[in-house]
Design a protein around this motif. Sequence first.
Motif, PDB file in Angstrom:
ATOM      1  N   TYR A  98       0.854  -1.184   0.000  1.00  0.00           N
ATOM      2  CA  TYR A  98       0.000   0.000   0.000  1.00  0.00           C
ATOM      3  C   TYR A  98       0.890   1.233   0.000  1.00  0.00           C
ATOM      4  CZ  TYR A  98      -3.409   3.502   1.321  1.00  0.00           C
ATOM      5  OH  TYR A  98      -4.207   4.614   1.342  1.00  0.00           O
ATOM      6  N   ARG A  99       0.814   2.030  -1.051  1.00  0.00           N
ATOM      7  CA  ARG A  99       1.683   3.200  -1.172  1.00  0.00           C
ATOM      8  C   ARG A  99       0.891   4.450  -1.556  1.00  0.00           C
ATOM      9  NH1 ARG A  99       5.614   2.487  -5.209  1.00  0.00           N
ATOM     10  NH2 ARG A  99       4.536   0.693  -6.086  1.00  0.00           N
TER      11      ARG A  99
ATOM     12  N   GLY B 299      -1.139   7.611   0.261  1.00  0.00           N
ATOM     13  CA  GLY B 299      -1.238   8.283   1.550  1.00  0.00           C
ATOM     14  C   GLY B 299      -2.640   8.335   2.105  1.00  0.00           C
TER      15      GLY B 299
ATOM     16  N   PHE C 212       0.444   9.236   4.933  1.00  0.00           N
ATOM     17  CA  PHE C 212       1.452   8.472   5.652  1.00  0.00           C
ATOM     18  C   PHE C 212       1.757   9.201   6.961  1.00  0.00           C
ATOM     19  CE2 PHE C 212       2.134   7.771   1.114  1.00  0.00           C
ATOM     20  CZ  PHE C 212       1.996   6.399   1.051  1.00  0.00           C
ATOM     21  N   VAL C 213       1.682   8.475   8.059  1.00  0.00           N
ATOM     22  CA  VAL C 213       1.887   9.073   9.368  1.00  0.00           C
ATOM     23  C   VAL C 213       2.918   8.250  10.128  1.00  0.00           C
ATOM     24  CG1 VAL C 213       0.834   9.736  11.561  1.00  0.00           C
ATOM     25  CG2 VAL C 213      -0.495   9.889   9.435  1.00  0.00           C
ATOM     26  N   GLN C 214       4.079   8.849  10.411  1.00  0.00           N
ATOM     27  CA  GLN C 214       5.078   8.150  11.201  1.00  0.00           C
ATOM     28  C   GLN C 214       4.620   8.110  12.648  1.00  0.00           C
ATOM     29  OE1 GLN C 214       7.636   6.535  10.021  1.00  0.00           O
ATOM     30  NE2 GLN C 214       7.206   7.205   7.929  1.00  0.00           N
TER      31      GLN C 214
ATOM     32  N   LEU D 280       1.645   0.675  13.279  1.00  0.00           N
ATOM     33  CA  LEU D 280       1.081   1.312  12.093  1.00  0.00           C
ATOM     34  C   LEU D 280       1.662   0.724  10.816  1.00  0.00           C
ATOM     35  CD1 LEU D 280       0.978   5.102  13.102  1.00  0.00           C
ATOM     36  CD2 LEU D 280      -0.923   3.470  13.017  1.00  0.00           C
TER      37      LEU D 280
ATOM     38  N   TYR E  29       4.514  -0.005   7.737  1.00  0.00           N
ATOM     39  CA  TYR E  29       5.337   0.806   6.834  1.00  0.00           C
ATOM     40  C   TYR E  29       4.570   2.059   6.415  1.00  0.00           C
ATOM     41  CZ  TYR E  29       8.220   1.917   2.745  1.00  0.00           C
ATOM     42  OH  TYR E  29       9.036   2.543   1.834  1.00  0.00           O
ATOM     43  N   GLN E  30       5.207   3.216   6.543  1.00  0.00           N
ATOM     44  CA  GLN E  30       4.523   4.484   6.319  1.00  0.00           C
ATOM     45  C   GLN E  30       5.266   5.377   5.334  1.00  0.00           C
ATOM     46  OE1 GLN E  30       1.522   5.813   7.619  1.00  0.00           O
ATOM     47  NE2 GLN E  30       1.121   3.694   8.182  1.00  0.00           N
ATOM     48  N   LEU E  31       5.642   4.814   4.199  1.00  0.00           N
ATOM     49  CA  LEU E  31       6.316   5.592   3.166  1.00  0.00           C
ATOM     50  C   LEU E  31       5.756   5.195   1.800  1.00  0.00           C
ATOM     51  CD1 LEU E  31      10.030   5.406   4.376  1.00  0.00           C
ATOM     52  CD2 LEU E  31       8.567   7.429   4.412  1.00  0.00           C
TER      53      LEU E  31
END
Length: 215
Positions: free
Chosen positions: A80-81, A83, A85-87, A92, A94-96
Motif C-alpha cells: 500500500y503506497r 497516503g 502516511f503518518v510516522q 502502524l 510501513y509508512q512511506l
Amino acid sequence: MQGLAGAAACGTVSAFGASAITRPPYAPRFFNAPQWDFLIAACDRLIPADVHGPGALALDVPRFIDMQMETPYGHGAGWYRTGPFVQGAANLGYQLPYAPRDLYQRGIAGMNAHATTRHGRPFAALTPVVQDGLLRAAEQGGLVFDDVPSAVFFEQLLANVMEGAFSDPLHGGNTGLGGWTMLGFPGARGDFMDWVDRYGAHYPLGSVSITGERA
C-alpha cells in the motif's frame, strides 16, 4: 547488527586503510556503479566471512539484492503506497510511498552523502571501523535521508542481506549452499523429519536446493 568486526571477504588494503573491495563477477542490472560499490561494502560489513562460514560476498548477496529489485517485490507490488502516511507507533506498519528499489536509491544516496560530508569519501572508500559506525548510526535512526528514516533503510538492507544469505540459491544468493551448510539446514530435502527433534546433533546428509543442487 551481526559480525561487524570481520575483515573484507575479498580485496586488498588501500592506501587509506580501507578494504579495497573487488566487485563480484556480476554486472548489476538495477544499481549503478556507486550504488553497487556501497552495496558490496555494506553487505561485507553486515555478514563478513569468519571461522564459522562464508560472508555475504562469497554468498553473492549483492547479486541477490540486485536481482530482487527487478521483481514485483522490488517494484512494491502488493504494497500500500497511497497516503496519507503518518510516522508513529510500530503497529502502524510501513509508512512511506516508496517501493524497495526506491528505498535503496534514496538510502544509498543518503549514506554516501553522510560519509562524504563527515569523512570526505563515499561509504565504500572508508575504513571498516568507520563504515560500522555509519551503519550503526543508520540502524539507530541517527541519520537523516530527506523523508526516509535511516532506520527504515537499514531495516530494509539488513532484511535483504539475510534473505540473500539464507534463501534458496535459485534466487541468486546463498551460492554453493554456503549459508545453509553453515547452519546445518537440510534445504529442500523431501523428508528430514527424523532429525527435527535431535537438538544439537549435526545433520549428516547435506543441503539440497529446489533445483537439486547439493552442498
